[in-house]
Enzyme design. Structure first.
Site, mmCIF file in Angstrom:
data_model
loop_
_atom_site.group_PDB
_atom_site.id
_atom_site.type_symbol
_atom_site.label_atom_id
_atom_site.label_comp_id
_atom_site.label_asym_id
_atom_site.label_seq_id
_atom_site.Cartn_x
_atom_site.Cartn_y
_atom_site.Cartn_z
ATOM 1 N N ASP A 140 8.315 11.153 -3.378
ATOM 2 C CA ASP A 140 8.105 10.148 -4.420
ATOM 3 C C ASP A 140 8.164 10.776 -5.813
ATOM 4 O OD1 ASP A 140 7.103 7.470 -5.287
ATOM 5 O OD2 ASP A 140 5.450 8.693 -6.030
ATOM 6 N N GLU B 227 9.696 26.180 8.742
ATOM 7 C CA GLU B 227 8.820 26.824 9.736
ATOM 8 C C GLU B 227 8.923 26.130 11.087
ATOM 9 O OE1 GLU B 227 4.928 26.494 8.036
ATOM 10 O OE2 GLU B 227 5.410 27.838 6.368
HETATM 11 C C1 NOJ Z 1 7.912 5.546 -7.074
HETATM 12 C C2 NOJ Z 1 7.474 4.582 -6.014
HETATM 13 O O1 NOJ Z 1 8.584 4.166 -5.283
HETATM 14 C C3 NOJ Z 1 6.764 3.469 -6.724
HETATM 15 O O2 NOJ Z 1 6.493 2.384 -5.873
HETATM 16 C C4 NOJ Z 1 5.508 4.010 -7.342
HETATM 17 O O3 NOJ Z 1 4.889 2.999 -8.094
HETATM 18 C C5 NOJ Z 1 5.817 5.184 -8.277
HETATM 19 N N1 NOJ Z 1 6.748 6.110 -7.701
HETATM 20 C C6 NOJ Z 1 4.570 5.962 -8.582
HETATM 21 O O4 NOJ Z 1 4.133 6.643 -7.442
#
Ligand code: NOJ
Length: 573
Positions: free
Chosen positions: A236, A287
């Site tokens: 993310d 790993e």
């Molecule tokens: C990207 C994620 O896909 C989104 O849903 C989120 O709000 C932001 N990153 C922050 O984590």
């Protein structure tokens, strides 16, 4: 929006694997990996299926619907965060990375899910949130309780304010979700304290990725889930963890949102240090005896920056979210595809092609608009539906992996009339209600033709209300209809798994009339997408394997439609 500055806006007519590749950054291992042409299915857990009838999706609900996912013809599921979370940002605000939120189930449910998925031949890709945690995470709570300059505050970005009494934020930086990127704290004695940096919501303080304890904790998190059988991570907002120690003003205007894809270099995004972290994670992934897949949500400003993430010892792939931002236009699609693909070719890497996600407006709604999909979208049109299917035919033709967000296979549309008291997305609130946010694509799936929540829960209402019309597009309805979008996706995915060579990199744009894209893979296969205003005539020596809508005439692809074509085999062959 990512641009290929090296091309100066010119369109590459074809993309070929370069014969000379930079040596050390290139993945020269030749063995094929499970993810090379895999199709991922994105599950937004809270909205997928509810087993305990509380109106919220959960892991047991997902397990019960795994056969549906398998029958769709995908290879893996990417699951949105299930960690313990106050749910201020849909689970992307994590309070404990080493456990499951009770809303979703237990660690036992997770094991059950992983085992059941593997038995069906599906891989499991989890979402790793690393740029930030929740403000309720014990680390942040102990940082708040600790004095300025303490080791606990070093896990985050705490700074003194400016001006009298430190009442002004440390600088002018903006949050991606709207508003300032700094939030003031209160000292334990109630007096105003330092400020902390939050690129997203104030409930999501950014972690300091130069801190060794942060790095070590995430090694532990990766191993914790890999040990349980998770096959990879979608990383993310990963470009956000790269930050430099430079706190100058950037010249943002008070109402600016920070947009990493259009702003020039800033010290708090995509700084080079991110690559050391990625190398470290890849070492952890290596790993394990089976290959673990690291696919990034990499939002950067140009293709050179993107290519850096795809070096041999960093990520195997990145998601093509830039493709979700463009309007329905042949040149825009061709240029974006070429740009993204060129980043991959430089590293002999693979893009994970997608048109949608839990952060984007639904495809049929976007393509129902004449221009950019901004503000409250107009109603869905038949044109939008046809274009969405056509877009997927194109995306699923491209070499690499692909990803389909739940509900796209049903042609669900963006829900724009969710009652205000049900809206949850922090974007809505942080933009002073100017932007509706992302709740509209996260409305729970309709499984059945009837019932309080169309089979999402057994009797409870869904946490976000489903529109009336969704009974007609439910899974049950579409399974009964051979011309449905669901049946279309099933046929396309079944074909895709057989017609492309696993190790094929090159594709070519064949010459075509203005507004028609003809993407060739190999001597016998072409995908034609008709963005123009005129029907497109297929030559007699080709036949359609599948098309976005039934072809009105065997040899004509209508406006807004697309088809996969194969050279006709002569009777003697
Ligand atoms: C990207 C994620 O896909 C989104 O849903 C989120 O709000 C932001 N990153 C922050 O984590």
């Amino acid at each position: 929006m990512i641009v290929d500055e090296r091309e100066h806006g010119q369109i590459l007519e074809s993309i070929h694997l370069p014969t000379l590749l930079a040596s050390s950054d290139v993945d020269t291992e030749t063995s094929l990996r499970w993810w090379h042409k895999a199709v991922l299915y994105e599950v937004f857990l809270r909205s997928f299926a509810d087993a305990n009838d509380d109106g919220e999706g959960d892991i047991a609900g997902l397990v019960s619907r795994l056969p549906y996912i398998k029958d769709l013809g995908v290879d893996a599921v990417w699951i949105s965060p299930w960690y313990v979370s106050p749910m201020r940002d849909g689970g992307y605000d994590v309070k404990n990375f080493l456990d499951v939120d009770p809303l979703f189930g237990t660690l036992e449910d997770v094991q059950n899910l992983i085992d059941a998925s593997h038995e069906l031949g599906l891989r499991v890709v989890l979402d790793l949130v690393s740029n930030h945690c929740s403000s309720q995470h014990p680390w942040f709570q102990s940082a708040l309780a600790s004095p300025e300059g303490s080791k606990e505050r070093e896990w985050f970005y705490f700074k003194d304010g400016r001006g009298e009494g430190g009442n002004e934020p440390p600088n002018d930086w903006k949050s991606i979700f709207g508003g300032p990127a700094w939030t003031r704290t209160q000292n334990p004695d109630g007096t105003p304290g330092q400020w902390y940096f939050n690129l997203f919501d104030s409930s999501q303080p950014d972690l300091n990725w130069k801190n060794e304890e942060v790095l070590k904790h995430f090694d532990e998190i990766l191993r914790f889930w890999f040990d349980r059988g998770v096959d990879g991570f979608r990383l993310d907002a990963v470009s956000a963890i790269g930050k430099d120690d430079d706190y100058r003003d950037m010249g943002f205007a008070p109402d600016d949102l920070y947009r990493p894809d259009i702003w020039g270099p800033v010290p708090f995004f995509d700084a080079d240090g991110v690559h050391d972290v990625l190398r470290r994670w890849r070492r952890v992934a290596r790993e394990y005896p089976t290959e673990k897949f690291l696919v990034g949500e990499v939002v950067v400003r140009d293709v050179d920056r993107l290519a850096r993430y795809l070096r041999r010892d960093e990520l195997q792939s990145t998601l093509s979210f830039d493709l979700c931002k463009i309007v329905w236009d042949a040149n825009a699609f061709r240029q974006m595809i070429n740009t993204l693909q060129s980043a991959c070719f430089e590293r002999r890497s693979w893009m994970t092609w997608t048109l949608s996600s839990h952060d984007e407006k639904r495809t049929v709604s976007r393509y129902s608009q004449d221009g950019p999909a901004e503000g409250v979208l107009a109603d869905v049109t038949q044109t939008g539906r046809e274009r969405a299917r056509s877009g997927y035919l194109l995306a699923l033709t491209l070499p690499g992996s692909a990803c389909i967000f739940q509900g796209e296979e049903l042609g669900l549309w963006e829900v724009t009339d969710i009652p205000e008291d049900k809206l949850q997305d922090p974007i809505y609130f942080r933009t002073g209600k100017q932007e509706l946010g992302r709740d509209g694509c996260r409305v729970p799936l309709p499984w059945e033709k009837e019932g309080t929540s169309l089979g999402f829960s057994s009797s409870h209402e869904a946490w976000l209300p489903q529109p009336r019309g969704w009974a007609d597009v439910s899974v049950a309805t579409q399974l009964d209809d051979t011309s449905s979008t669901l049946r279309f996706f099933r046929s396309v995915l079944a074909l895709r798994s057989t017609i492309f060579n696993d190790d094929e990199w090159a594709f070519t744009w064949d010459p075509s009339p203005t507004g028609v894209l003809v993407l060739r893979r190999g001597p016998d296969f072409r995908c034609v997408v008709n963005f123009s205003g005129e029907p497109f005539q297929i030559g007699p020596d080709e036949e359609a394997l599948v098309s976005s809508s039934p072809l009105t005439h065997e040899l004509v692809i209508d406006v807004n439609n697309a088809a996969w074509l194969r050279a006709r085999r002569s009777a003697t062959n």
